[in-house]
Design a protein around this motif. Structure first.
Motif, mmCIF file in Angstrom:
data_model
loop_
_atom_site.group_PDB
_atom_site.id
_atom_site.type_symbol
_atom_site.label_atom_id
_atom_site.label_comp_id
_atom_site.label_asym_id
_atom_site.label_seq_id
_atom_site.Cartn_x
_atom_site.Cartn_y
_atom_site.Cartn_z
ATOM 1 N N UNK A 52 -29.802 -75.105 -71.260
ATOM 2 C CA UNK A 52 -29.265 -75.772 -70.085
ATOM 3 C C UNK A 52 -27.778 -75.494 -69.984
ATOM 4 N N UNK A 53 -27.183 -75.867 -68.878
ATOM 5 C CA UNK A 53 -25.743 -75.680 -68.706
ATOM 6 C C UNK A 53 -25.042 -76.888 -69.310
ATOM 7 N N UNK A 54 -24.189 -76.623 -70.288
ATOM 8 C CA UNK A 54 -23.466 -77.682 -71.001
ATOM 9 C C UNK A 54 -22.305 -78.193 -70.147
ATOM 10 N N UNK A 55 -21.799 -79.385 -70.457
ATOM 11 C CA UNK A 55 -20.664 -79.927 -69.696
ATOM 12 C C UNK A 55 -19.438 -79.015 -69.714
ATOM 13 N N UNK A 56 -19.318 -78.165 -70.737
ATOM 14 C CA UNK A 56 -18.174 -77.252 -70.833
ATOM 15 C C UNK A 56 -18.504 -75.879 -70.260
ATOM 16 N N UNK A 105 -31.754 -76.877 -76.160
ATOM 17 C CA UNK A 105 -32.665 -78.014 -76.145
ATOM 18 C C UNK A 105 -33.962 -77.570 -76.820
ATOM 19 N N UNK A 106 -34.070 -77.759 -78.151
ATOM 20 C CA UNK A 106 -35.243 -77.270 -78.881
ATOM 21 C C UNK A 106 -36.498 -78.078 -78.601
ATOM 22 N N UNK A 107 -37.626 -77.399 -78.762
ATOM 23 C CA UNK A 107 -38.908 -78.045 -78.566
ATOM 24 C C UNK A 107 -40.038 -77.175 -79.076
ATOM 25 N N UNK A 108 -41.227 -77.476 -78.589
ATOM 26 C CA UNK A 108 -42.434 -76.742 -78.971
ATOM 27 C C UNK A 108 -43.220 -76.406 -77.701
ATOM 28 N N UNK A 109 -44.004 -75.330 -77.771
ATOM 29 C CA UNK A 109 -44.890 -74.989 -76.671
ATOM 30 C C UNK A 109 -46.299 -74.804 -77.223
ATOM 31 N N UNK A 110 -47.270 -75.052 -76.371
ATOM 32 C CA UNK A 110 -48.664 -74.760 -76.709
ATOM 33 C C UNK A 110 -49.382 -74.309 -75.450
ATOM 34 N N UNK A 111 -50.318 -73.397 -75.646
ATOM 35 C CA UNK A 111 -51.105 -72.894 -74.534
ATOM 36 C C UNK A 111 -52.129 -73.920 -74.097
ATOM 37 N N UNK A 112 -52.228 -74.103 -72.801
ATOM 38 C CA UNK A 112 -53.220 -75.012 -72.212
ATOM 39 C C UNK A 112 -54.097 -74.229 -71.254
#
Length: 131
Positions: free
Chosen positions: A76-80, A86-93
């Motif tokens: 994402x675009x940071x305030x500066x 922004x870490x996360x996980x993905x899974x195929x649906x």
């Protein structure tokens, strides 16, 4: 010989079951930082290009990275004005649908429908949330 045949059959069945749960994305999608090419968007379809693409000037670009192990990173675009990870996980649906969840609960889960993919361009439809 019969034992090897049965073992091979079991391996094929297990591989088929695992592949049926995931997506059919080409290997070029993984490990690549994809940045939003908003100039190429249309209606509800977003276009992403590799970060090596020669983009026109912009006041910042959001993006993401998928890894084959199921890890996901949204940029994402940071305030500066830099990029905020922004870490996360993905899974195929299903064949073309990805469910994304984030480590930080302030970021809501979302679904991405992959419409087309090539090494130079990725088109998706965001089913939930927005960036």
């Amino acid at each position: 010989m019969k034992q090897f045949f049965l073992l091979g059959l079991v391996v094929l069945v297990l591989m088929g079951a695992k592949c049926g749960e995931g997506t059919d994305l080409p290997a070029a999608v993984y490990g690549q930082t994809w940045l939003h090419s908003h100039e190429e968007d249309s209606a509800d379809v977003r276009t992403y290009r590799p970060n090596t693409f020669d983009f026109p000037p912009s006041r910042g670009r959001t993006g993401f990275m998928l890894q084959p192990d199921g890890s996901f990173m949204r940029y994402g675009i940071a305030p500066t004005d830099g990029l905020e990870e922004q870490p996360g996980k993905w899974e195929g649906k299903g064949k073309n649908l990805l469910r994304i969840t984030f480590d930080n609960p302030k970021h809501k889960p979302e679904e991405l429908e992959v419409l087309s993919v090539s090494p130079e361009k990725l088109k998706i439809r965001r089913k939930t949330s927005s960036d």
